[in-house]
Scaffold this motif. Structure first.
Motif, mmCIF file in Angstrom:
data_model
loop_
_atom_site.group_PDB
_atom_site.id
_atom_site.type_symbol
_atom_site.label_atom_id
_atom_site.label_comp_id
_atom_site.label_asym_id
_atom_site.label_seq_id
_atom_site.Cartn_x
_atom_site.Cartn_y
_atom_site.Cartn_z
ATOM 1 N N VAL A 209 0.855 -1.182 0.000
ATOM 2 C CA VAL A 209 0.000 0.000 0.000
ATOM 3 C C VAL A 209 0.893 1.235 0.000
ATOM 4 C CG1 VAL A 209 -1.859 1.257 1.152
ATOM 5 C CG2 VAL A 209 -1.759 -1.252 1.310
ATOM 6 N N ALA A 210 0.619 2.162 -0.920
ATOM 7 C CA ALA A 210 1.438 3.367 -1.048
ATOM 8 C C ALA A 210 0.589 4.617 -0.855
ATOM 9 C CB ALA A 210 2.113 3.412 -2.412
ATOM 10 N N SER A 211 1.219 5.658 -0.349
ATOM 11 C CA SER A 211 0.611 6.981 -0.223
ATOM 12 C C SER A 211 1.365 7.928 -1.140
ATOM 13 C CB SER A 211 0.674 7.462 1.229
ATOM 14 O OG SER A 211 -0.051 8.660 1.408
ATOM 15 N N VAL A 212 0.627 8.656 -1.976
ATOM 16 C CA VAL A 212 1.224 9.440 -3.063
ATOM 17 C C VAL A 212 0.602 10.829 -3.100
ATOM 18 C CG1 VAL A 212 1.759 9.474 -5.526
ATOM 19 C CG2 VAL A 212 1.384 7.277 -4.373
ATOM 20 N N LEU A 213 1.428 11.838 -3.348
ATOM 21 C CA LEU A 213 0.946 13.214 -3.455
ATOM 22 C C LEU A 213 1.576 13.897 -4.661
ATOM 23 C CD1 LEU A 213 -0.571 15.701 -2.291
ATOM 24 C CD2 LEU A 213 1.513 16.188 -0.964
ATOM 25 N N ALA A 214 0.736 14.287 -5.619
ATOM 26 C CA ALA A 214 1.218 15.055 -6.775
ATOM 27 C C ALA A 214 1.323 16.526 -6.411
ATOM 28 C CB ALA A 214 0.267 14.875 -7.953
ATOM 29 N N PRO A 215 2.190 17.277 -7.083
ATOM 30 C CA PRO A 215 2.231 18.727 -6.863
ATOM 31 C C PRO A 215 0.919 19.375 -7.296
ATOM 32 C CG PRO A 215 4.203 17.959 -8.028
ATOM 33 C CD PRO A 215 3.223 16.823 -8.028
ATOM 34 N N CYS A 216 0.559 20.445 -6.624
ATOM 35 C CA CYS A 216 -0.638 21.209 -6.987
ATOM 36 C C CYS A 216 -0.220 22.426 -7.808
ATOM 37 C CB CYS A 216 -1.382 21.662 -5.742
ATOM 38 S SG CYS A 216 -2.880 22.609 -6.108
ATOM 39 N N ALA A 217 -0.882 22.606 -8.957
ATOM 40 C CA ALA A 217 -0.581 23.762 -9.816
ATOM 41 C C ALA A 217 -1.787 24.667 -10.004
ATOM 42 C CB ALA A 217 -0.079 23.282 -11.179
ATOM 43 N N LEU A 218 -2.891 24.365 -9.348
ATOM 44 C CA LEU A 218 -4.123 25.124 -9.532
ATOM 45 C C LEU A 218 -3.927 26.585 -9.150
ATOM 46 C CD1 LEU A 218 -7.195 25.131 -10.116
ATOM 47 C CD2 LEU A 218 -7.528 24.671 -7.679
ATOM 48 N N GLY A 219 -4.200 27.471 -10.097
ATOM 49 C CA GLY A 219 -4.076 28.896 -9.861
ATOM 50 C C GLY A 219 -2.660 29.422 -9.929
ATOM 51 N N ARG A 220 -1.690 28.517 -10.143
ATOM 52 C CA ARG A 220 -0.278 28.924 -10.205
ATOM 53 C C ARG A 220 0.388 28.372 -11.464
ATOM 54 N NH1 ARG A 220 2.579 26.409 -5.445
ATOM 55 N NH2 ARG A 220 4.247 27.844 -6.056
#
Length: 269
Positions: free
Chosen positions: A104-115
């Motif tokens: 089981v993995a936990s993953v977070l993509a970068p957020c680019a919303l509004g930037r």
């Protein structure tokens, strides 16, 4: 086996809002946390670990990178920090726990919303959206390799992107913003439709307006202006183990709602 995925937008504030009290009622085997925004030593020093769980976390060079972690009631056989991507590993965007029958993995993509067009300021003059796209490309390569393995995997991921029209409120169909751009949606098409990864929630729920994220800046929770940006992605070999799943949209520790899935998998030894 119950697996929870939740992007908390700061672990400490989520705990202050009752996150651990909520966990105590969930009977979850594994809880994947994204965007904890802390140093790992702070999580340990402040004992931000729910009773009955082991904690494994990774942070980024900067708190703003978010970091990810895993709470588990079962001791894993191994923990993998990162997936051999220099950018993602430096920013603390991936952690994996290997159990006897599944990883089981936990993953977070970068957020680019509004930037989207904002420059990162490095010598390559990358924009924030370029940065997110580079992560997605690296993660796609990792998934491509993973899907060839005999071992089974569950990836709990805040990918900051919705795939289908039914995964985004109509306002996003008109906006030119990250989270629902054509090339971002095409990435998910490739992941699910070409590579063969399984979108666990969509296996049992095909309804529209099933959102996991609402933008605070737009009063999204009131208007139901949201995206389904959080996923539990499976290798095909455990597709038939899905028993139930739901988005707990009545619970708020951040601008994301928890995604809860039940699988017919024995996680213990």
């Amino acid at each position: 086996m119950r697996v929870v995925s939740i992007s908390v937008s700061g672990l400490e504030q989520a705990v202050e809002k009752g996150f651990f009290d909520w966990i105590a009622d969930q009977n979850a085997d594994v809880i994947c946390v994204q965007d904890h925004r802390m140093r790992v030593y702070e999580i340990e020093d402040r004992n931000l670990i729910p009773e009955g769980y082991e904690a494994y976390f990774i942070d980024g060079e900067l708190d703003e990178h978010g970091g990810v972690g895993i709470y588990t009631r079962h001791f894993p056989k191994a923990i993998m920090y990162g997936f051999a991507s220099e950018q993602a590993d430096r920013e603390g965007r991936f952690i994996q726990a290997d159990f006897d029958r599944v990883s089981v993995a936990s993953v977070l993509a970068p957020c680019a919303l509004g930037r989207e067009d904002e420059l990162l300021g490095d010598e390559n003059d990358l924009t924030v959206l370029d940065h997110k796209d580079e992560f997605m490309d690296a993660f796609a390569l990792h998934m491509q390799k993973t899907l060839r393995k005999r071992r089974q995997f569950i990836f709990c991921a805040n990918l900051q992107t919705a795939q289908h029209v039914t995964d985004a409120s109509p306002v996003y169909h008109q906006l030119d913003v990250s989270g629902f751009l054509p090339h971002e949606r095409a990435f998910l098409d490739r992941l699910f439709d070409e590579m063969g990864a399984i979108d666990a929630f969509r296996e049992i729920n095909r309804q529209s307006n099933q959102f996991t994220w609402w933008p605070e800046w737009d009063g999204g929770e009131r208007k139901n202006v949201g995206l389904r940006a959080d996923y539990q992605m499976l290798t095909p070999g455990i597709r038939k183990t899905i028993q139930d799943g739901w988005i707990d949209d009545a619970t708020r520790f951040s601008d994301h709602a928890p995604l809860i899935m039940d699988y017919d998998i024995e996680i213990g030894f």
